[in-house]
Design an enzyme around this catalytic site. Sequence first.
Site, short mmCIF file in Angstrom:
data_model
loop_
_atom_site.label_atom_id
_atom_site.label_comp_id
_atom_site.label_asym_id
_atom_site.label_seq_id
_atom_site.Cartn_x
_atom_site.Cartn_y
_atom_site.Cartn_z
N GLY A 1 0.83 -1.19 0.00
CA GLY A 1 0.00 0.00 0.00
C GLY A 1 0.87 1.25 0.00
O GLY A 1 2.04 1.21 0.38
N ASP B 1 0.05 -6.71 8.35
CA ASP B 1 -1.41 -6.57 8.36
C ASP B 1 -2.04 -7.27 7.16
O ASP B 1 -1.53 -8.27 6.70
CB ASP B 1 -1.81 -5.09 8.44
CG ASP B 1 -1.48 -4.32 7.18
OD1 ASP B 1 -0.51 -4.69 6.47
OD2 ASP B 1 -2.19 -3.33 6.88
#
Length: 418
Positions: free
Chosen positions: A86, A169
């Site tokens: 990301g 994550d």
Amino acid sequence: MFAQGVRCVSAASGANGARRACSNIGRRTQGPVGIITLDRPAKLNALTLQMIRDLHRIYDEWLAEGSPIKCIVMEGAGGKAFCAGGDVVAVQEAALAGKSLPYDFFYEEYQLNHRIATMWEKKRVPHIALWDGITMGGGVGLSAHGKFRIATERTLWAKPETAIGLFPDVGSTHLLSRIKGGLPMGLYIGLTGVRLRAADLMRTGLATHYAPSSNLPELVPALEALGDEASDESSVAAAIAGIGESGSPDARYIPSQDQKVNLQASAAVLRHEHALVARVCFSAGTAEELFRRLEEEASSHGGKSDAARFSRRTLETLQRMSPTAIKVTMEACRRHAAADCTIGDALRTEYRLSQRATLQQQPLSDFHEGVRAVLIDKDPSSAVWDPPSLQQVSSEAVEAYFAPLGPDHPRGELVLAD
């Protein structure tokens, strides 16, 4: 690589009436096969919020009742990466400016991860990821929970978040606790950010298949030829095996001797003796005990054995990571290793962790300092962690990461379509 889908600047209908995706997402169909291309090669296909929203729209269409799409293939454009993660620099900048991206990005990204993770169970649509190049961070969330993951000789896979004060994550605290080698091996991968290659991924079960990158263009035609059977698990698995191998990669698929040597060297982190050290050390009950065991192993046999050198390198790596991130990661992986913990349960908790990490400053979180040092200044050694040692990170501080979000949080707890 497969032919790239059309990029556009707004949602619209193409000549065939199919809705196109926007921003840096390409899409096309070939018979019963839907192909998604992550198309941001200058940034190694790093995810933005707009890309996440565009992917949701594609899945809305392709997974709808009556859709002709029987299986989905996801690839990265540019020849270097599947997806490098990301765009956390944008998240950090938005957090410092008081903007909404830290709430929205992780919320919608984790919903997308859950959608892919449950796609087979709910829709019986196989999701096939082509890990042909760099696959890190958020790129793992887009792929590792899907039905099939194909590694190539060019795959470089990692979860490097502890180096920037974050945690592994996108459901990785659930994923890594279930790999071959168990929770200790998962903690080794998640805490150190070790770079894995195809052989490592096959040995841990993170990849389901291996294929040489030169054979990947054969996959979509093979899937298209299946017709209605393109949603059948065994038929799709056979088609993938037909372009490569489901066993460990070896010299039969490596074009040159140099590549063979590189592949073997890159797999060395998961050699038998190293796995034994990881099993002994990373099964420690606390981070402090983990470090103590590594120190002990590093001094064993006069410090000259392969296991001792491996332990020393591992310890030196961990000493560069955020102490807070290490403790939060260990706690999350342990909680999510429970047999009754679902991927949805893990993602809901990870959303809480993401908000504490990105919205708080030191000494509560090292995220902003980590992003500054590693991604902005590109000088990881300049990171100054606060607290600076494991002993100074209290159990109360770690527990606070897992507490429910307050009523004033703009998006509240993560809601998933279970």
